[in-house]
Design a protein around this motif. Structure first.
Motif, PDB file in Angstrom:
ATOM      1  N   GLY A 362       0.780  -1.222   0.000  1.00  0.00           N
ATOM      2  CA  GLY A 362       0.000   0.000   0.000  1.00  0.00           C
ATOM      3  C   GLY A 362       0.816   1.279   0.000  1.00  0.00           C
ATOM      4  N   GLY A 363       2.106   1.179   0.339  1.00  0.00           N
ATOM      5  CA  GLY A 363       2.910   2.393   0.392  1.00  0.00           C
ATOM      6  C   GLY A 363       4.125   2.225   1.263  1.00  0.00           C
ATOM      7  N   ASN A 364       4.503   3.305   1.937  1.00  0.00           N
ATOM      8  CA  ASN A 364       5.750   3.293   2.684  1.00  0.00           C
ATOM      9  C   ASN A 364       5.604   4.122   3.952  1.00  0.00           C
ATOM     10  N   ALA A 365       6.263   3.667   5.014  1.00  0.00           N
ATOM     11  CA  ALA A 365       6.322   4.414   6.266  1.00  0.00           C
ATOM     12  C   ALA A 365       7.791   4.632   6.612  1.00  0.00           C
ATOM     13  N   ARG A 366       8.136   5.856   6.985  1.00  0.00           N
ATOM     14  CA  ARG A 366       9.529   6.129   7.334  1.00  0.00           C
ATOM     15  C   ARG A 366       9.606   7.225   8.391  1.00  0.00           C
ATOM     16  N   GLN A 367      10.685   7.183   9.168  1.00  0.00           N
ATOM     17  CA  GLN A 367      10.951   8.244  10.123  1.00  0.00           C
ATOM     18  C   GLN A 367      11.860   9.259   9.454  1.00  0.00           C
ATOM     19  N   THR A 375       3.508   7.445   2.994  1.00  0.00           N
ATOM     20  CA  THR A 375       3.242   7.639   1.572  1.00  0.00           C
ATOM     21  C   THR A 375       2.325   6.503   1.130  1.00  0.00           C
ATOM     22  N   VAL A 376       1.168   6.851   0.581  1.00  0.00           N
ATOM     23  CA  VAL A 376       0.123   5.854   0.314  1.00  0.00           C
ATOM     24  C   VAL A 376      -0.229   5.861  -1.169  1.00  0.00           C
ATOM     25  N   LYS A 377      -0.339   4.673  -1.741  1.00  0.00           N
ATOM     26  CA  LYS A 377      -0.653   4.519  -3.156  1.00  0.00           C
ATOM     27  C   LYS A 377      -2.158   4.636  -3.407  1.00  0.00           C
ATOM     28  N   ASP A 378      -2.500   4.891  -4.660  1.00  0.00           N
ATOM     29  CA  ASP A 378      -3.897   4.980  -5.073  1.00  0.00           C
ATOM     30  C   ASP A 378      -4.648   3.697  -4.710  1.00  0.00           C
ATOM     31  N   GLY A 379      -5.835   3.854  -4.099  1.00  0.00           N
ATOM     32  CA  GLY A 379      -6.675   2.713  -3.768  1.00  0.00           C
ATOM     33  C   GLY A 379      -6.344   2.059  -2.445  1.00  0.00           C
ATOM     34  N   TRP A 380      -5.358   2.567  -1.707  1.00  0.00           N
ATOM     35  CA  TRP A 380      -4.960   1.968  -0.438  1.00  0.00           C
ATOM     36  C   TRP A 380      -5.213   2.928   0.716  1.00  0.00           C
ATOM     37  N   ARG A 381      -5.188   2.393   1.915  1.00  0.00           N
ATOM     38  CA  ARG A 381      -5.295   3.167   3.156  1.00  0.00           C
ATOM     39  C   ARG A 381      -4.308   2.554   4.140  1.00  0.00           C
ATOM     40  N   LEU A 382      -3.456   3.361   4.732  1.00  0.00           N
ATOM     41  CA  LEU A 382      -2.469   2.858   5.691  1.00  0.00           C
ATOM     42  C   LEU A 382      -2.840   3.282   7.107  1.00  0.00           C
ATOM     43  N   TRP A 383      -2.864   2.308   8.009  1.00  0.00           N
ATOM     44  CA  TRP A 383      -3.001   2.572   9.441  1.00  0.00           C
ATOM     45  C   TRP A 383      -1.715   2.142  10.127  1.00  0.00           C
TER      46      TRP A 383
END
Length: 523
Positions: A362-367, A375-383
């Protein structure tokens, strides 16, 4: 929490004052700050007609811009008590300041006149008439005057106890108000003239005495303005004209005060902040070499505008520093009062060092330094979950975040278990919503989407409170209550909490979270 009174989620700390409509308390807010909470007499709150007026007038008052006013942050009816929440202004009212320190003059009197006129411009711009402008409804903050209680006089009926209390102090009423005639913004202009006359001379322009005597002088005699600075006396005299049609408008007041220039409320506010120096006791009353003492009794940012110098500027900065220190002490004290046995580790404030990072479908998580980016891609949701579980009974979740790139929404969530959670979102298009997410099923919108005022970065605060049959959900954006909902259809129990982000359809989004915190709800 034992023994503390909680109204609408606000923990009452101490009484700040009492009046015809009820009591005003200093209170801790669900978001961890301080506010002034006005509790209206139960006899009024139980009246259905009053409730209708309350809802209507509060909605109007919340539209008033913040320029030189103490804005309305929240309101409601809790049981038999109606309450109104405003920004807490830590400063004396004008009556007390003049009584303790003498009349104002020079730049401070000019700044007071501009500040109150600016507040009236904001109030009238929202379609509201103050109706009860008087020295006790002007608070003196480190940055200048703040007008309070706008529109509140209209909440009560002519035969009510509160209305009689207002009529018991008629010194700043306009002639048409004394005669019971319809009121217009010109009524507030008249009160402005009376308040400035008091500030500059130490007395009301029509004197004191029995209400009937004062009202007679207001209707029949000319105001006493001797002793008022000549530079403002003519404008005050015109504002006190018996005929409302002969009084200047608020815009004319501001133009005349600022040298004929037509300025916005924002610009006028900046003028006040640059000019204002908090009134202090006369130098002769102070020990030799001592700095100016803080005036007794606003929560907000420090001094703004141009850098000033000289003794007056130094006194202003010393006062502001003292005000900030006092606010810090009160905030710490409130936090200590909230702690109970076994709660030593609250609140939890994330440094994001232990939060999940890395790429996924769905994307990427970074500090990124002290911040956390999704950072989230089209059609996704990040929790993403905090590394601390929620406390039992209720939680307040807060985060400061901004859209760094793309289009979408972001916010916080609570009571997460598996794919279930309550989500509080603000979108880049300026809308807020509360959604009940359910694993494997479509979410249920509990509130919104509703348009609100947002900034480039926004502080989102959510409260999830209650157990068993119903969970109450509230959302604040930049310290203003913007959404409320309740869930009694299989409400979720305490679990995890965290942040989320999702793009608009056909887009990607990058959201930067600057802070995240959890603490127990106050009740």
């Amino acid at each position: 929490m034992s023994g503390e009174r909680v109204i609408g989620g606000y923990v009452l700390r101490r009484v700040l004052g009492r009046g015809g409509m009820g009591e005003v308390h200093l209170a801790s807010t669900p978001t961890g700050g301080l506010a002034a909470v006005k509790l209206i007499h139960p006899a009024l709150a139980g009246d259905p007609a009053f409730r209708r007026r309350f809802e209507r007038e509060v909605a109007a008052a919340r539209r008033v811009a913040r320029f030189c006013t103490a804005p309305v942050l929240d309101a409601g009816i809790d049981g038999e008590v109606a309450y109104l929440v405003t920004e807490y202004v830590k400063g004396p009212d004008l009556t007390r300041a003049v009584q303790d320190q003498g009349p104002l003059s020079g730049g401070n009197l000019d700044a007071l006149a501009v500040g109150i006129a600016t507040a009236l411009s904001a109030i009238h711009g929202a379609g509201v008439i103050h109706r009860d402008l008087k020295p006790s409804n002007v608070l003196l903050s480190p940055l200048g005057p703040k007008v309070i209680d706008f529109g509140i006089a209209q909440l009560v009926g002519s035969d009510s106890q509160a209305s009689q209390a207002i009529l018991g102090t008629p010194s700043y009423m306009a002639p048409e108000q004394a005669r019971g005639e319809p009121l217009t913004p010109a009524t507030d202009v008249y009160a402005w003239g009376g308040v400035i006359a008091f500030a500059g001379t130490g007395r009301a322009p029509f004197g004191s005495g029995a209400p009937g005597e004062v009202l007679y002088r207001i209707v029949s005699e000319e105001p006493r303005l001797d002793g008022l600075d000549e530079g403002i006396r003519d404008l005050v005299s015109r504002a006190l004209a018996k005929d409302p049609r002969e009084r200047p408008t608020v815009q004319r007041l501001l133009a005349d005060l600022l040298g004929g220039a037509q300025v916005s409320a924002a610009s006028a506010t900046q003028v006040v902040e640059r000019t204002w120096t908090t009134p202090g006791p006369p130098p002769a009353a102070m020990p030799p070499g001592a700095p100016a003492a803080p005036a007794p009794g606003v929560l907000g940012p420090g001094p703004g505008g141009a850098v000033a110098s000289g003794p007056r500027a130094r006194r202003r900065w010393l006062w502001a520093g003292g005000g900030i220190a006092a606010v810090a002490v009160l905030a710490v004290a409130a936090a200590l009062l909230l702690r109970g046995p076994g709660a030593e580790s609250w609140p939890y404030e994330a440094d994001f060092g232990s939060w999940e990072v890395g790429a996924s479908d769905g994307g990427n998580a970074r500090q990124d330094g002290a911040s956390y980016e999704l950072t989230v891609k089209d059609g996704w949701r990040l929790w993403k979950s905090a590394t601390r579980a929620e406390p039992a009974g209720g939680v307040v979740v807060s985060a400061k975040a901004a859209l760094a790139e793309g289009r979408g929404e972001y916010g916080v969530w609570c009571r997460g278990t598996g794919g279930d959670r309550y989500e509080f979102a603000v979108s880049g298009s300026g809308k807020v919503a509360i959604v009940k997410r359910r694993a494997g099923r479509e979410g249920v919108v509990l509130y919104g989407p509703e348009r609100v005022k947002t900034g480039e970065a926004n502080r989102v605060v959510a409260e999830c409170a209650g157990d068993g049959d119903e969970v109450k959900l509230r959302m604040w954006l930049n310290e203003t209550l913007v959404a409320e909902a309740a869930d009694a259809d299989g409400p979720y129990d305490a679990g995890a909490a965290g942040v989320h982000a999702a793009p608009d359809a056909g887009a990607t989004v990058r959201v930067r979270f600057e802070s995240f915190a959890l603490r127990p709800a106050q009740g």
